[in-house]
Design an enzyme around this catalytic site. Structure first.
Site, mmCIF file in Angstrom:
data_model
loop_
_atom_site.group_PDB
_atom_site.id
_atom_site.type_symbol
_atom_site.label_atom_id
_atom_site.label_comp_id
_atom_site.label_asym_id
_atom_site.label_seq_id
_atom_site.Cartn_x
_atom_site.Cartn_y
_atom_site.Cartn_z
ATOM 1 N N ALA A 1 10.971 -36.671 -7.766
ATOM 2 C CA ALA A 1 11.192 -37.216 -9.442
ATOM 3 C C ALA A 1 11.105 -38.883 -9.291
ATOM 4 C CB ALA A 1 12.017 -36.790 -10.455
ATOM 5 N N GLU B 1 0.759 -1.189 0.003
ATOM 6 C CA GLU B 1 0.130 -0.564 0.264
ATOM 7 C C GLU B 1 0.742 0.945 -0.141
ATOM 8 O OE1 GLU B 1 -2.207 -2.557 3.444
ATOM 9 O OE2 GLU B 1 -0.101 -2.653 2.498
ATOM 10 N N CYS C 1 -2.567 -3.468 7.474
ATOM 11 C CA CYS C 1 -1.836 -3.704 8.615
ATOM 12 C C CYS C 1 -2.461 -2.199 9.365
ATOM 13 C CB CYS C 1 -0.482 -4.118 8.939
ATOM 14 S SG CYS C 1 0.196 -2.560 8.539
#
Length: 360
Positions: free
Chosen positions: A148, A46, A69
């Site tokens: 894998a 922000e 916040c």
């Protein structure tokens, strides 16, 4: 809001244990400022967007992926800056469950005369910050299981050879993943067999802690992990029955040795995750082997999978498969990916998906 979510993702690996946040300022249909949280301890999304907009921010609408916040942390409260800038309206994708915020940020804005809306693309925002949500709500890191395997589901030959099932492009991508998580974990069997380094590329945003589950504390002093313990953090987790002299030698080499309780003869996965949560770790990459992956799955603690499938066949009833442990006995209890994607990486197919979600 979609643009704000796109911006937020750029902070992955740089901002943890903070959440990824993006912000877009709009005035009369035009974007006048945007930003994202770029690094832990740095300016919030922000603030960057407001700085970019300058005086044009007065009367604008702020779209932000997470509730602003309202407390002092590494930086001042974003709510104060929003009010000072004269923002007319704030649209937040979701509330922040962090106790110091948790609805208070938006309430402060309302009390200061700012119009507030919440819930736009909320599910997308929760998906983005699922690791953060798990750590805040459950006190444990997000667990990514990676392996894998061959086309017939083997991670090694019957003699234990596994280098290299995946191609170079896949291995390079896996190393990049390490540089965006807080810790990389293997079991002692993998450490003894492969003698890995488990390091991330030098230009990575993070240096992950390397974790070895080593119930009886057998990790050799000459291993690459121990030899590099002063260059990259190494945490060896063990049970109560160990050689105290060997433990002292590991400590002198720069290794952190952590005793934890056992569960079915192995280090307790829940106890480990609770400890990592206390250390504010947000993402844990579990690279195996099969017993370790099995213990995490049996504990219900695998949140995400990343699997490289190589177009080769190995065969053999004694060749190991990716996940051992107890497994399930009934198909009704099967672990099904809630979401998944596939893509080609070199000669391999990469399957990624999530088993869990955190929608409050």
């Amino acid at each position: 809001m979609r643009r704000a979510l796109e911006l937020a993702r750029r902070g992955e690996g740089y901002v943890e244990p903070n959440p990824m946040v993006g912000a877009v300022l709009v005035r009369e249909g035009e974007i006048i400022g945007e930003g994202w949280h770029q690094r832990y301890g740095g300016s919030h999304a922000e603030i960057i967007a407001l700085s970019q907009a300058g005086a044009r921010a007065r009367g604008a609408t702020l779209y932000v992926t997470l509730e602003p916040c309202c407390h002092w942390g590494k930086t001042p409260p974003c709510t104060d800056a929003i009010v000072r800038a004269g923002i007319r309206r704030v649209v937040a994708a979701m509330l922040d469950p962090f106790p110091a915020v948790s609805g208070r940020g938006l309430e402060i804005l309302r009390q200061c005369g700012v119009a507030v809306e919440v819930g736009l693309l909320e599910n997308e925002a929760r998906e983005l910050n699922a690791p953060y949500l798990k750590r805040v709500l459950r006190g444990r890191p997000w667990v990514i299981a990676k392996w894998a395997m061959s086309l017939d589901g083997k991670i090694a030959t019957r003699s234990g050879e596994s280098k290299w099932l995946s191609g170079e492009s896949s291995r390079a991508l896996a190393r990049q993943w390490r540089g965006r998580v807080d810790a990389v974990l293997i079991g002692i069997a993998t450490a003894l067999r492969d003698d890995p380094l488990l390091t991330a590329p030098p230009d990575s945003p993070r240096t992950p802690t390397r974790i070895v589950l080593d119930t009886h504390l057998r990790l050799p002093l000459h291993s690459q992990l121990v030899q590099t313990a002063r260059q990259a953090p190494l945490l060896v987790v063990h049970g109560p029955e160990i050689d105290s002299h060997h433990r002292q030698q590991l400590l002198q080499a720069g290794v952190e040795c952590l005793p934890l309780p056992l569960q079915s003869g192995r280090v307790s996965v829940p106890a480990l995750l609770d400890e990592l949560g206390r250390r504010h770790m947000t993402n844990l990459l579990v690279e195996g082997g099969s017993q370790v992956l099995g213990s995490f799955l049996d504990s219900g603690e695998v949140d995400e999978v990343r699997v490289f499938v190589s177009p080769v066949l190995i065969g053999g009833s004694h060749a190991p498969t990716p996940i051992a442990g107890q497994g399930i006995s009934r198909l009704v209890d099967i672990c099904r990916l809630r979401t998944f994607q596939t893509q080609t990486i070199g000669t391999d197919v990469l399957i990624t998906g999530r088993l869990h979600t955190l929608l409050m």
